[in-house]
Design an enzyme around this catalytic site. Structure first.
Site, PDB file in Angstrom:
ATOM      1  CE  LYS A   1      -7.119   1.489   3.898  1.00  0.00           C
ATOM      2  NZ  LYS A   1      -5.867   2.022   4.469  1.00  0.00           N
TER       3      LYS A   1
ATOM      4  CB  CYS B   1      -3.864  -1.193   4.840  1.00  0.00           C
ATOM      5  SG  CYS B   1      -2.774  -0.922   6.281  1.00  0.00           S
TER       6      CYS B   1
ATOM      7  CD  GLU C   1      -2.397   1.333   2.788  1.00  0.00           C
ATOM      8  OE1 GLU C   1      -3.477   1.926   2.880  1.00  0.00           O
ATOM      9  OE2 GLU C   1      -1.806   0.824   3.770  1.00  0.00           O
TER      10      GLU C   1
END
Length: 266
Positions: A111, A146, A40
């Site tokens: 995300k 994440c 990421e």
């Protein structure tokens, strides 16, 4: 199927362009792998909040161009990690790019869960709204990033959409490394899927990174795990084990909640 997780180090003494070229060279070295994964926000560092706006690039910007070429040169499926993406009509997003072996963009994932509570990514970036799966010849990838790892309902939704291999790039801090390992195994076990979680090494804006990229099978067994420093973690795994596990221990068929609205008692 062979996967290579490139646990690249992100340090302040290396320019973004230099790291971009270095990452591309590492991808090219993985020719022969089926899937290559980067972490990421490896261009800026996941905790380098002040860089998000300055370093944000359009979807088809320099990282896109460099990684598309690297995927094509190596002939691999490439999850190129995520970048700060500047939407010309909206905010900056934490966006993952997935390329086919021909270098074409197969998918982009913004995300959904932003970390930081009332600061950092949570206020500097927009939230994605759409689930993303990508069909490879041997397996279907479910894409997350994440902090998403802490939200099991996202992964269950990806499995409902057909995901068999859950791929997660991250910039996970060292101080919460125990959670990283625990949650990666939990997501694998509860979804009876492979988990490929690729972290970063180095230090992001003073925050030491956990590293320890990990590959977990559908039974929760750790097939491979990296150390704390820059490393390429390569593992061979059999995607057919997902169907075999789900048939041998058909827990997903016993689901009740989440399939239909619960009935209220009166």
């Amino acid at each position: 199927m062979r996967a290579s997780l490139i646990q690249i180090a992100v340090n302040e003494d290396e320019s973004v362009d230099s790291r971009r070229q270095r990452a591309a060279a590492l991808v090219r070295q993985q020719a022969g792998a089926d899937l290559v994964v980067l972490p990421e926000l490896w261009t800026t560092g996941a905790f380098a909040y002040e860089e998000f706006g300055r370093a944000a690039e359009p979807l088809e910007g320099p990282t896109y161009e460099t990684m598309a070429k690297a995927a094509s040169d190596a002939g691999v499926w490439l999850h190129a990690g995520s970048i700060p993406e500047r939407d010309p009509e909206g905010p900056v997003y934490n966006t993952s790019l997935i390329f086919s072996p021909s270098g074409e963009l197969a998918a982009a994932y913004r995300k959904i869960h932003r970390f930081g509570f009332d600061k950092g990514e949570a206020v500097l970036m927009g939230a994605g709204q759409e689930l993303v799966t990508v069909r490879l010849p041997e397996t279907t990838l479910g894409v997350a990033t994440c902090y998403d790892l802490r939200f099991p309902e996202l992964f269950r939704s990806l499995v409902d959409a057909g995901a068999e291999t859950l791929v997660l790039p991250a910039g996970w801090p060292e101080r919460r490394r125990a959670h990283w390992t625990l949650l990666a195994q939990a997501r694998a076990v509860e979804n009876q899927a492979f988990v490929l979680a690729c972290g970063t090494a180095g230090t992001h804006a003073g925050v030491p990174q956990a590293g320890h990229s990990i590959v977990v099978d559908p039974w929760g067994e750790v097939l491979a795990e990296a150390g704390p420093d820059e490393e390429i973690l390569t593992v061979d795994f059999d995607p057919a084990k997902v169907a075999a596990t789900r048939e041998q221990f058909p827990a997903l068929k016993d689901r009740v909640l989440g399939l239909e609205p619960p009935r209220n008692r009166r």
